[in-house]
Design a protein around this motif. Sequence first.
Motif, PDB file in Angstrom:
ATOM      1  N   ASN A 100      45.135  39.734  41.860  1.00 30.00           N
ATOM      2  CA  ASN A 100      44.483  38.437  41.745  1.00 30.00           C
ATOM      3  C   ASN A 100      43.338  38.350  42.748  1.00 30.00           C
ATOM      4  OD1 ASN A 100      43.710  35.789  41.595  1.00 30.00           O
ATOM      5  ND2 ASN A 100      45.731  34.921  41.984  1.00 30.00           N
ATOM      6  N   ASP A 102      40.943  35.732  42.535  1.00 25.68           N
ATOM      7  CA  ASP A 102      40.323  34.437  42.244  1.00 25.68           C
ATOM      8  C   ASP A 102      39.364  34.058  43.370  1.00 25.68           C
ATOM      9  OD1 ASP A 102      41.710  34.194  39.921  1.00 25.68           O
ATOM     10  OD2 ASP A 102      43.229  32.817  40.708  1.00 25.68           O
ATOM     11  N   GLY A 103      38.255  33.454  42.991  1.00 29.55           N
ATOM     12  CA  GLY A 103      37.260  33.072  43.984  1.00 29.55           C
ATOM     13  C   GLY A 103      36.175  34.097  44.165  1.00 29.55           C
ATOM     14  N   ASN A 106      32.770  38.027  39.177  1.00 27.84           N
ATOM     15  CA  ASN A 106      33.067  39.222  38.392  1.00 27.84           C
ATOM     16  C   ASN A 106      31.770  39.850  37.894  1.00 27.84           C
ATOM     17  OD1 ASN A 106      33.689  40.990  36.229  1.00 27.84           O
ATOM     18  ND2 ASN A 106      35.629  39.952  35.875  1.00 27.84           N
ATOM     19  N   ARG A 246      33.700  43.190  42.143  1.00 22.78           N
ATOM     20  CA  ARG A 246      33.963  41.786  42.428  1.00 22.78           C
ATOM     21  C   ARG A 246      33.281  41.440  43.752  1.00 22.78           C
ATOM     22  NH1 ARG A 246      38.516  41.317  38.991  1.00 22.78           N
ATOM     23  NH2 ARG A 246      37.867  42.706  37.282  1.00 22.78           N
TER      24      ARG A 246
END
Length: 250
Positions: A100, A102-103, A106, A246
């Motif tokens: 994970n 998240d934040g 991408n 990322r």
Amino acid sequence: MIRQCCEKDRANIMEYLDKDRVLNLFFVGDIDNYGFDQDFQKIFVDEDNNRIKAVYLIYRDSFLMCSYTKEIDEKFVHKIIEEYDIRNINGEQSVVDTINLDGMDNDDCYFCKMTKKPNTHDLDVEIATMDNVEEVNQLVEMVFNTTSSIEDNLKYKTGRTYYIKKDGKIVSVASSTAETVGLAMIVGVATLPEYRGLGLASKIVEKLCSDLLDEDKIPCLFYNNPAAGRIYHRIGFEDIGRWALRRNRK
């Protein structure tokens, strides 16, 4: 158990990475070129009963991960992100997708390698030296909002930058990095907005790749722009996988 590696681990780590040497080019190139004793680079291995589950690499503010069995330790990854102020997470997409993030933005892309040598006879392409570092960085920062790796590449002889000048200034560049035995990564392909559409970047990439192939180094690169992909395919590249990139928004 995850532990930091040192020189005595080289053979074991490289044997693991060499199972897919092309896709692990950044790992292989950075270890070959910088080893285990640089302040800006650290390598970690996750082992269990003498079996490697994953290898991790920190290079400045970038973090790479490799695990053929997708056994990534998510807690360790997030610990590294915080402790080392990591800005970029890299790895084969299916591996990175197991955790994970998240934040983070991408920017996943295609990974490809050159399978046929391009034809190039362009005499306008020049090779950058330390005298060109500032001007190249200015161009790359304008296009990508980041600095290039040209200074490290020239200092440590891990890559090269080619450019074209128009109207007395550098207007288009492309670099190699992580150069190692048999392989090199193409990065930082950039052209000033007012000089786009003239095929300048294509000429530089063709010349750079041709010279690398003359040294028995297969060029590889990433792209996420379909238009860029068509150009790279025309030059002689072929898609071989998906790569995750990322970026930390902080």
